[in-house]
Design a protein around this motif. Structure first.
Motif, short mmCIF file in Angstrom:
data_model
loop_
_atom_site.label_atom_id
_atom_site.label_comp_id
_atom_site.label_asym_id
_atom_site.label_seq_id
_atom_site.Cartn_x
_atom_site.Cartn_y
_atom_site.Cartn_z
N ILE A 143 1.04 -1.08 -0.06
CA ILE A 143 -0.07 0.24 -0.09
C ILE A 143 0.78 1.31 0.07
O ILE A 143 0.70 2.37 -0.64
CB ILE A 143 -0.96 0.14 1.33
N ALA A 144 1.97 1.31 0.80
CA ALA A 144 3.05 2.34 0.98
C ALA A 144 3.46 2.80 -0.45
O ALA A 144 3.57 3.78 -0.85
CB ALA A 144 3.92 2.21 2.05
N LYS A 145 4.02 1.60 -0.94
CA LYS A 145 4.61 1.67 -2.29
C LYS A 145 3.46 2.55 -3.45
O LYS A 145 3.89 3.37 -4.03
CB LYS A 145 4.82 0.44 -2.91
N ALA A 146 2.16 2.20 -3.46
CA ALA A 146 1.30 2.59 -4.31
C ALA A 146 1.13 4.18 -4.10
O ALA A 146 1.02 4.89 -4.83
CB ALA A 146 0.04 1.67 -4.39
N VAL A 147 1.04 4.39 -2.69
CA VAL A 147 0.61 5.81 -2.17
C VAL A 147 1.79 6.46 -2.66
O VAL A 147 1.81 7.72 -3.04
CB VAL A 147 0.32 5.92 -0.43
N SER A 161 4.60 23.02 -7.26
CA SER A 161 4.28 23.72 -5.98
C SER A 161 3.29 23.14 -5.38
O SER A 161 2.89 23.76 -3.86
CB SER A 161 3.68 25.26 -6.30
N ASN A 162 2.53 22.01 -5.61
CA ASN A 162 1.53 21.14 -4.83
C ASN A 162 2.30 20.58 -3.66
O ASN A 162 1.66 19.80 -2.68
CB ASN A 162 0.56 20.42 -5.54
N THR A 163 3.55 20.44 -3.67
CA THR A 163 4.49 19.58 -2.60
C THR A 163 4.26 20.66 -1.27
O THR A 163 4.96 21.70 -1.54
CB THR A 163 5.64 19.55 -3.28
N SER A 164 3.77 19.90 -0.45
CA SER A 164 3.71 20.86 0.86
C SER A 164 4.28 20.04 2.06
O SER A 164 4.83 19.01 1.62
CB SER A 164 2.26 20.86 1.33
N PRO A 165 4.58 20.78 3.25
CA PRO A 165 5.47 19.95 4.21
C PRO A 165 4.53 18.51 4.45
O PRO A 165 5.34 17.64 4.92
CB PRO A 165 5.27 21.17 5.55
N HIS A 166 3.47 18.75 4.46
CA HIS A 166 2.61 17.58 4.85
C HIS A 166 2.87 16.51 4.02
O HIS A 166 2.94 15.37 4.24
CB HIS A 166 1.26 17.81 4.90
N THR A 167 3.18 16.87 2.45
CA THR A 167 3.42 15.89 1.41
C THR A 167 4.68 15.20 1.92
O THR A 167 4.68 13.71 1.78
CB THR A 167 3.44 16.63 -0.06
N ALA A 172 7.85 10.72 3.84
CA ALA A 172 8.74 10.01 4.74
C ALA A 172 8.62 8.87 5.35
O ALA A 172 9.26 8.06 5.55
CB ALA A 172 9.20 10.99 5.94
N LYS A 173 7.24 9.06 6.08
CA LYS A 173 6.57 7.72 6.54
C LYS A 173 6.33 6.59 5.79
O LYS A 173 6.80 5.33 6.02
CB LYS A 173 5.05 7.86 6.92
N LEU A 174 6.35 6.78 4.36
CA LEU A 174 6.01 5.63 3.38
C LEU A 174 7.42 5.10 3.15
O LEU A 174 7.58 3.67 2.98
CB LEU A 174 5.36 6.16 2.29
N LEU A 175 8.49 5.89 2.91
CA LEU A 175 9.84 5.39 2.44
C LEU A 175 10.44 4.70 3.73
O LEU A 175 11.20 3.89 3.55
CB LEU A 175 10.88 6.64 2.64
N ALA A 176 9.93 4.70 4.93
CA ALA A 176 10.29 4.01 6.15
C ALA A 176 9.89 2.41 5.67
O ALA A 176 10.65 1.59 6.51
CB ALA A 176 9.69 4.26 7.46
#
Ligand code: 5GP
Ligand code: MN
Length: 320
Positions: A143-147, A161-167, A172-176
């Motif tokens: 799931i993480a990979k797809a997201v 510019s749609n990349t936000s700190p939240h993005t 980062a959580k997904l890369l983990a």
């Protein structure tokens, strides 16, 4: 708010996305599919989507997608992702019949078409929005990979510019999870076949600048697609290549889909609101990336689009 609370009693769930699905659309659909399969092992969950480009073969479960749209099933819930009902294509009749309709999207032009609408235009991607609707404990590597791929595609690999700190926090959580993100992005986003590169080269070569070089346009005909043996899926990225030309505020790319019928893609650096332009012609999208389908000759379409763009630029000048 978590998506599971909205669907936990459903016995049958369908998931769909937009016609000519892009990376965010394909990956959002697949991430939600896998997530709901885990959360609701007893439920029947089906995915209706046009056949994704070959590069998405790396997403597990992609072969389960039903691209024939043949079903008599009336689903308890239909979840439409990354679009409104107008862009569901052949999934629209299935959506209409469903007992409950949920619409999850990040397009500013989407006013919501469901019984429940989760529309958040500040999100980089539907994939980013979807992740927050999931229980992080239930997210696995697939799931993480797809997201991750979905977010990467809609942000131009964390560049737009749609990349936000939240993005980036989400990424980062997904890369983990430790998957090979570099290879996935290379294979699904950057790598092109030889003919894809050839047709991009041709489109760039034949591009024309207008409105004091602030706009650039190019086009691919059906004959050209036949000549290079490419399909419309092979044209991704051409409009972005036009947009990188210095001095260009708005790039337009069109490809012929029928007689006097063109699919239009637009990109802007923010000075032109291409979502507004696209909406004028029955399309939609984001401020910096939008599209529509137009009828008429190539030159008529350019004239009609440039009138809208010029109008916007004139208004800005008057307000300045
Ligand atoms: P693209 O130019 O890459 O096809 O699309 C750019 C953005 O505009 C994407 O977010 C896409 O979903 C949206 N978009 C493209 N074409 C259409 C259209 O015909 N209608 C609507 N509503 N959105 C579109
Ligand atoms: Mn999207």
């Amino acid at each position: 708010m978590k998506i599971i609370n909205e669907v936990k009693d459903a016995k049958t769930i369908a998931i769909g996305g937009h016609v000519r699905p892009d990376g965010d659309c394909v990956c959002s659909v697949m991430a939600l599919y896998r997530y709901l399969q885990k959360e609701l092992p007893e439920a029947r969950i089906d995915v209706y989507l046009e056949k994704p480009a070959e590069v998405f073969a790396c997403i597990p479960g992609i072969e389960d997608i039903r691209s024939d749209f043949q079903t008599q099933q009336v689903y308890d819930v239909f979840i439409a992702l990354d679009c409104n009902d107008e862009r569901l294509g052949n999934a629209l009749p299935i959506y209409r019949k469903a007992g409950r309709r949920i619409n999850i999207d990040h397009h500013i032009s989407n006013t919501g078409c469901g019984d429940l609408n989760i529309i958040e235009p500040q999100r980089s991607s539907t994939a980013e929005l979807l992740y927050d609707l999931m229980d992080p404990q239930k997210v696995d590597e697939e799931i993480a990979k797809a997201v991750y791929i979905g977010i990467a595609h809609d942000t131009g690999v964390f560049r737009y510019s749609n990349t936000s700190p939240h993005t980036l926090e989400t990424a980062a959580k997904l890369l983990a999870f430790g998957f090979d993100f570099s290879e996935l992005i290379e294979k699904t986003f950057f790598e092109k076949t030889y003919v894809q590169t050839q047709i991009m080269g041709r489109a760039v070569l034949e591009s024309v600048r207008f409105m004091n070089d602030r706009c650039i346009v190019s086009m691919v005909t059906r004959r050209m697609m036949e000549f290079y043996q490419v399909s419309t899926k092979d044209l991704d990225g051409i409009v972005n290549q036009l947009q990188v030309v210095s001095g260009v505020d708005c790039a337009i790319f069109m490809y012929e889909i029928g007689t006097l019928e063109y699919k239009v893609s637009m990109r802007s650096n923010g000075k032109v609101n291409v979502a507004d332009v696209a909406v004028k012609f029955g399309g939609g999208g984001h401020v910096r990336a939008a599209g529509c389908t137009m009828n008429g000759t190539y030159h008529d379409n350019i004239n009609n689009l440039s009138r809208e763009i010029a109008g916007q630029l004139k208004k800005q000048k008057e307000q300045a």
